[in-house]
Structure formats: structure tokens, C-alpha cells
Design a protein around this motif. Structure first.
Motif, mmCIF file in Angstrom:
data_model
loop_
_atom_site.group_PDB
_atom_site.id
_atom_site.type_symbol
_atom_site.label_atom_id
_atom_site.label_comp_id
_atom_site.label_asym_id
_atom_site.label_seq_id
_atom_site.Cartn_x
_atom_site.Cartn_y
_atom_site.Cartn_z
ATOM 1 N N ARG A 88 48.573 29.969 40.994
ATOM 2 C CA ARG A 88 47.856 29.758 40.512
ATOM 3 C C ARG A 88 46.219 29.513 40.484
ATOM 4 N NH1 ARG A 88 51.390 26.672 36.068
ATOM 5 N NH2 ARG A 88 53.322 26.433 37.019
ATOM 6 N N LEU A 89 45.990 29.271 41.503
ATOM 7 C CA LEU A 89 44.186 29.724 42.266
ATOM 8 C C LEU A 89 44.218 30.620 41.727
ATOM 9 C CD1 LEU A 89 42.037 28.090 43.248
ATOM 10 C CD2 LEU A 89 42.767 28.906 45.540
ATOM 11 N N PHE A 90 44.833 31.524 42.412
ATOM 12 C CA PHE A 90 44.300 33.159 42.380
ATOM 13 C C PHE A 90 44.307 33.405 41.164
ATOM 14 C CE2 PHE A 90 44.426 33.218 46.834
ATOM 15 C CZ PHE A 90 43.765 33.797 47.615
ATOM 16 N N ALA A 91 45.268 33.088 39.516
ATOM 17 C CA ALA A 91 44.969 33.381 38.606
ATOM 18 C C ALA A 91 43.690 32.812 38.009
ATOM 19 C CB ALA A 91 46.605 32.842 38.100
ATOM 20 N N ARG A 92 43.443 31.938 38.356
ATOM 21 C CA ARG A 92 42.340 31.106 37.542
ATOM 22 C C ARG A 92 41.208 32.267 37.964
ATOM 23 N NH1 ARG A 92 41.769 26.587 36.001
ATOM 24 N NH2 ARG A 92 44.290 24.818 35.754
ATOM 25 N N LEU A 93 41.014 32.889 39.592
ATOM 26 C CA LEU A 93 40.235 33.589 40.153
ATOM 27 C C LEU A 93 40.198 34.934 39.324
ATOM 28 C CD1 LEU A 93 39.801 32.640 43.367
ATOM 29 C CD2 LEU A 93 38.481 32.029 41.610
ATOM 30 N N GLY A 94 40.669 35.269 38.599
ATOM 31 C CA GLY A 94 41.574 36.394 37.758
ATOM 32 C C GLY A 94 42.161 37.759 38.801
ATOM 33 N N GLN A 95 43.677 37.074 39.426
ATOM 34 C CA GLN A 95 43.851 38.041 40.624
ATOM 35 C C GLN A 95 45.149 37.661 40.335
ATOM 36 O OE1 GLN A 95 42.732 39.437 42.760
ATOM 37 N NE2 GLN A 95 40.516 39.341 43.233
ATOM 38 N N PRO A 96 46.149 39.065 40.279
ATOM 39 C CA PRO A 96 47.035 38.953 40.395
ATOM 40 C C PRO A 96 48.031 37.791 40.456
ATOM 41 C CG PRO A 96 47.218 40.844 41.331
ATOM 42 C CD PRO A 96 45.531 40.200 41.072
ATOM 43 N N ALA A 97 48.958 37.470 40.588
ATOM 44 C CA ALA A 97 49.810 36.089 40.899
ATOM 45 C C ALA A 97 50.606 36.667 42.604
ATOM 46 C CB ALA A 97 51.321 35.527 40.204
ATOM 47 N N VAL A 98 50.412 37.756 42.312
ATOM 48 C CA VAL A 98 51.087 38.761 43.691
ATOM 49 C C VAL A 98 50.127 38.128 45.223
ATOM 50 C CG1 VAL A 98 50.685 40.865 43.544
ATOM 51 C CG2 VAL A 98 52.123 40.020 45.139
ATOM 52 N N ILE A 99 48.908 37.898 44.882
ATOM 53 C CA ILE A 99 48.077 38.096 46.038
ATOM 54 C C ILE A 99 48.377 36.913 46.643
ATOM 55 C CG2 ILE A 99 45.761 38.116 46.002
ATOM 56 C CD1 ILE A 99 46.239 40.579 45.776
ATOM 57 N N GLY A 100 48.040 35.260 45.927
ATOM 58 C CA GLY A 100 48.903 34.258 46.246
ATOM 59 C C GLY A 100 49.683 34.224 47.167
ATOM 60 N N GLU A 101 50.812 34.715 46.770
ATOM 61 C CA GLU A 101 51.498 35.122 47.769
ATOM 62 C C GLU A 101 51.629 35.417 49.375
ATOM 63 O OE1 GLU A 101 55.403 35.368 44.324
ATOM 64 O OE2 GLU A 101 54.558 36.777 45.125
ATOM 65 N N VAL A 102 50.709 36.753 48.691
ATOM 66 C CA VAL A 102 50.654 37.127 50.378
ATOM 67 C C VAL A 102 49.488 36.772 50.865
ATOM 68 C CG1 VAL A 102 49.314 39.178 50.958
ATOM 69 C CG2 VAL A 102 50.753 39.543 49.414
ATOM 70 N N VAL A 103 48.422 35.789 50.655
ATOM 71 C CA VAL A 103 47.361 35.151 50.846
ATOM 72 C C VAL A 103 48.299 33.826 51.758
ATOM 73 C CG1 VAL A 103 45.495 33.457 51.177
ATOM 74 C CG2 VAL A 103 45.668 35.153 49.877
ATOM 75 N N ALA A 104 49.642 33.165 50.641
ATOM 76 C CA ALA A 104 49.920 31.923 51.205
ATOM 77 C C ALA A 104 50.755 32.809 52.536
ATOM 78 C CB ALA A 104 51.310 31.539 50.761
ATOM 79 N N GLY A 105 51.249 33.476 52.722
ATOM 80 C CA GLY A 105 51.938 33.962 54.205
ATOM 81 C C GLY A 105 51.402 34.066 55.272
ATOM 82 N N ILE A 106 50.365 34.804 55.217
ATOM 83 C CA ILE A 106 49.026 34.391 56.105
ATOM 84 C C ILE A 106 48.415 33.311 56.599
ATOM 85 C CG2 ILE A 106 46.457 35.075 56.800
ATOM 86 C CD1 ILE A 106 47.247 38.223 55.180
#
Length: 469
Positions: A88-106
Motif C-alpha cells: 500500500r505504501l509503494f502504491a501511494r508512491l506509484g509503484q506496483p504492489a509487488v515491489i512492496g512484497e520484494v522489499v518486505a522480504g529483504i
């Protein structure tokens, strides 16, 4: 408006016609030049001397856990919550949701939390179990992607798809091999032959993350556009080819070159069986159940076929996800059967299963190993090389096959998407010992940065306004 003219009048199917003989000659020259360039790089690289292998760096805490199942549940809960919040945070920044999942893993790994705190959430003992869950999630997700793909749109693009996808492999592959001349003396050791190292770096640079690209296209509502279908098709051919190359590299690393040749032959036979046997059977079944809801028995049969297809692909060496994807492709995308599977699987797969892989990779990523400015400079060079090679190869081939500059640029941006597939390849290299934990962390950052750049560049090119066709 200019954008409307690009969206409605500039389609890949209206590209300029090229001579088949000229295209064939260009394709052969591209392959020959690439092979010759790599042989020259290999000759130079074999004279390099890497340092003696040292301590690979701090390892994860390996204290035994009293209840594995409890820790798996805790890990999945943490992964889902963190992934959804960041999505949701990355979606507000204009990024697809999958980026948030990748960053979450790291973020849940030791790079941010440290080994002790990270082990409380993701203890190393849950790694194998998370790996199994992750692989199952990816297999089911790729089946869903295949269900949404309309193969009829590819009939007029076979030649362009092959040329673009292979150019998007060969150019970054050669640039990656050149980069290996610089990386090998600093980030490898004498136990790793330069040939294996250079081949692996080349393959890692050549990957397009097919599942992540599919997620981005879905988020932008582009899966049914001409350009979206072309991008998915190129990425599919790209990754099948890259997996064959990866199997060959693994064979070289294990001194079993014949293994790579077996994978190529087995992949061709497998694809032929899917198209000639499974496709007609599934079409007849889908047509029979078009006027009524698919029964539990039918869903069971399709699930078994899915597992067998994935199993066969895994046994061949091209990874189970491509077996799942190919089976999904041959199911009529507009049938009641396809709609039933999509409705029942999508949320379970994308919310519960798929994020597990990102957490599994995050457990193995040690960004803290990049402890010197020189290492960060090398990391930046890796990122620039990856972007330039993938975009440049795709753009040049797209223009030569008749696409206009705007379409070629859009396709180059999309093909630069990495992520899931890149992480799979990097994990293979780490397990084989071909790349070090430090280089693994650099390549993970490269995969993350190149994927995060996709959305901003798409917005710059105003891609989100292209309507479905």
C-alpha cells in the motif's frame, strides 16, 4: 492528443514489414557475433587470478526451534502483514504492489534487523519450509498468468517475438561477461573457474522476471493490450531460453556439459507434447463445460494435469513454473474453466503463497556485507550494465522488427523488469558457490532497482493510458 494516437494507432501489428531473409540473416549474425564475443572474453578472463577463498561472511543464527510449524505460521503472518503494508505504501508512491512484497522480504531478513532479531521472525529452520510454500505459490501463479494469455494474439508476432527476446538476452549476456572481467578478481575466488563465473553473470544479467512483469501489467490493466501481450510473450521466450542457458551453466560448473544439451532437447519435446496433446484435450473439455459450472471432478483432473506438467518441467530442468504456465496457456482463456480457476485461486496465491519466496530470499541477502565504498561502486556498475544491456538489446531488436520508437522504448522498459526470476537464478548461483554472498547481495539490489524503475519510466512514457483492446 498525441498519446491517444500512440495508444490507438500505433500498435505492434501495424509495424513495418521486413524481409524474412534479411531478418534471418540478421538473427544469425547476432548469434554468431555474440558467441564470438564471449569466446574472446573467456580467453582474456582465463588469464585473470582471483583471490584465495576466505570467510564468506557472518552466517545466520542456526539455533534449533522447538516447534517448526509454529514458526512457519509466525513467519507467514509477518510476511503477509509487512508485504501488504509496504504494498500500500509503494502504491501511494506509484509503484506496483509487488515491489512492496520484494522489499518486505529483504526488510525481514538480517540486512535490516540483524541476525538475532531477524531469527526471531524468520529463523533459519523455517527456510526450507518457506521455500516449498514459495515454489508452490509461484507454480500456481504462473498457471493463472497462462490462463489470462490469449495465444491467438501471437500468431502475427512469432518472428518479432523470437528476435526481440533473444536480442534482449544476448546483449546483456555479453555485457555481463565483459563485466565479469572486472568482478572476478575482486568478488570471486580461485575455486571458481572464470568460465563458470562469466557464464553465470551473463545469464543473471539476461533475466526478465516473467511473474513480476505479469503483475505489473495486471496492475496497469495492460495484460490484454497488444503491447502487453507482446511483452509477456517476449518475457516467456526470454525466460525459457534463459533457463536452458542456466542449466547449461550449471552443467559447466559441475563439469557436465551434456546436461545443458539434454535440457534444450527435453524442453522442445515437452512443449510439443503440451501443444499437440494437452491443448486439444483441454479445448474439448472446456467446450463441453462452457454452459455449466465446472464440476469438482473436472477441477481435480485439471489440478492433477497442472502438477504433472510442473513436475515434468522440473525434471527436465526448465523449472516447474514453465510447465504450469504452458498448461495455463493451452486452456482457452475465455472459457468457464479458466474463469473458475482464476476466481478461486487468485487471492490465495497472491496474498498467502507468493510473498513467501521474497521472505526466503530476504533471509539470504546480506546487504551489510557491502561495507566499503568500492563495493557500492561495483554494485552501481552492475545496475547500470544490467539496465543498458536489457534496454539496449530490446530497443534495437524492436526497431529492426518494425516497431516505432515509442513502442520499442516501452518494450525495453518492460523487459528490464526483474525480481522473482532473477532471485531464483541468484539463489542457484549462491547454492553452487559460483557467486559469493557479497555479489549475491549486489545482484539482489540490481534486481530490486531495475524493477522499481519500471513504473516511473512507464509513467514518463504515459503507458498507463493505453486502453485494452
Amino acid at each position: 492528443m498525441e498519446l491517444d494516437s500512440v495508444a490507438t494507432n500505433t500498435t505492434p501489428t501495424e509495424s513495418r514489414t521486413r524481409s524474412p531473409l534479411r531478418a534471418a540473416i540478421g538473427y544469425v549474425l547476432m548469434v554468431v557475433v555474440s558467441v564470438g564475443a564471449f569466446l574472446l572474453i573467456r580467453r582474456q578472463g582465463e588469464m585473470l587470478v582471483a583471490p584465495v577463498a576466505g570467510n564468506a561472511g557472518p552466517s545466520l543464527v542456526t539455533a534449533p526451534t522447538p516447534d517448526i510449524f509454529l514458526h512457519v505460521l509466525v513467519a507467514l503472518t509477518a510476511i503477509i502483514i509487512t508485504g501488504q503494508v509496504l504494498a500500500r505504501l509503494f502504491a501511494r508512491l506509484g509503484q506496483p504492489a509487488v515491489i512492496g512484497e520484494v522489499v518486505a522480504g529483504i526488510l525481514l531478513g538480517p540486512s535490516l534487523l540483524g541476525t538475532q532479531l531477524s531469527a526471531l521472525i524468520l529463523p533459519p529452520s523455517v527456510g526450507p519450509y518457506l521455500g516449498v510454500i514459495a515454489q508452490l505459490g509461484v507454480v500456481l501463479y504462473m498457471f493463472l498468468v497462462g490462463l489470462e494469455l490469449n495465444p491467438a494474439r501471437l500468431k502475427d508476432r512469432t518472428r518479432a517475438t523470437l528476435a526481440i527476446s533473444h536480442a534482449s538476452i544476448l546483449v546483456p549476456f555479453i555485457l555481463g561477461a565483459l563485466l565479469a572481467l572486472l568482478l572476478y578478481p575482486q568478488l570471486s575466488d580461485r575455486s571458481v573457474p572464470f568460465t563458470s563465473f562469466a557464464l553465470f553473470i551473463g545469464v543473471a544479467m539476461s533475466i526478465t522476471a516473467f511473474p513480476v512483469l505479469a503483475r505489473i501489467l495486471t496492475d496497469y490493466g495492460m495484460t490484454r493490450t497488444n503491447l502487453g501481450v507482446l511483452a509477456l510473450s517476449c518475457a516467456a521466450v526470454d525466460d525459457v531460453t534463459a533457463w536452458c542457458l542456466l542449466a547449461f551453466v550449471v552443467g559447466v560448473a559441475k563439469a557436465q556439459v551434456g546436461q545443458g544439451l539434454f535440457v534444450v532437447a527435453g524442453a522442445l519435446v515437452f512443449i510439443a507434447l503440451i501443444l499437440l496433446v494437452a491443448r486439444p484435450a483441454l479445448r474439448r473439455v472446456a467446450l463441453r463445460w462452457e454452459t455449466q459450472k465446472p464440476s469438482v471432478g473436472l477441477m481435480t483432473v485439471v489440478f492433477v494435469a497442472l502438477l504433472l506438467s510442473a513436475l515434468t518441467a522440473e525434471a527436465i530442468g526448465i523449472h516447474a513454473i514453465f510447465g504450469a504456465f504452458l498448461l495455463g496457456v493451452v486452456v482457452p482463456h475465455d472459457s468457464a474453466l479458466a474463469r473458475a480457476f482464476t476466481q478461486q485461486l487468485r487471492h490465495v496465491v497472491t496474498i498467502l503463497l507468493l510473498p513467501a519466496f521474497f521472505a526466503f530470499t530476504g533471509m539470504r541477502t546480506r546487504i551489510d556485507l557491502l561495507s566499503a565504498p568500492a563495493l557500492w561502486l561495483l554494485c552501481g556498475l552492475i545496475i547500470v550494465t544490467a539496465i543498458a544491456g536489457k534496454f539496449g538489446g530490446t530497443f534495437a531488436a524492436a526497431r529492426l522488427t518494425g516497431l516505432r520508437w515509442r513502442e520499442a522504448a516501452l518494450l525495453g522498459v518492460l523487459m528490464n523488469t526483474r525480481g522473482l526470476m532473477e532471485l531464483i537464478v541468484l539463489n542457484v548461483g549462491l547454492e553452487l558457490g559460483v557467486i559469493s554472498p557479497t555479489l549475491f547481495a549486489m545482484m539482489v539490489l540490481m534486481a530490486l532497482v531495475t524493477t522499481m524503475l519500471t513504473s516511473p519510466l512507464l509513467r514518463i512514457l504515459k503507458l498507463q493510458t493505453i486502453p485494452e483492446e
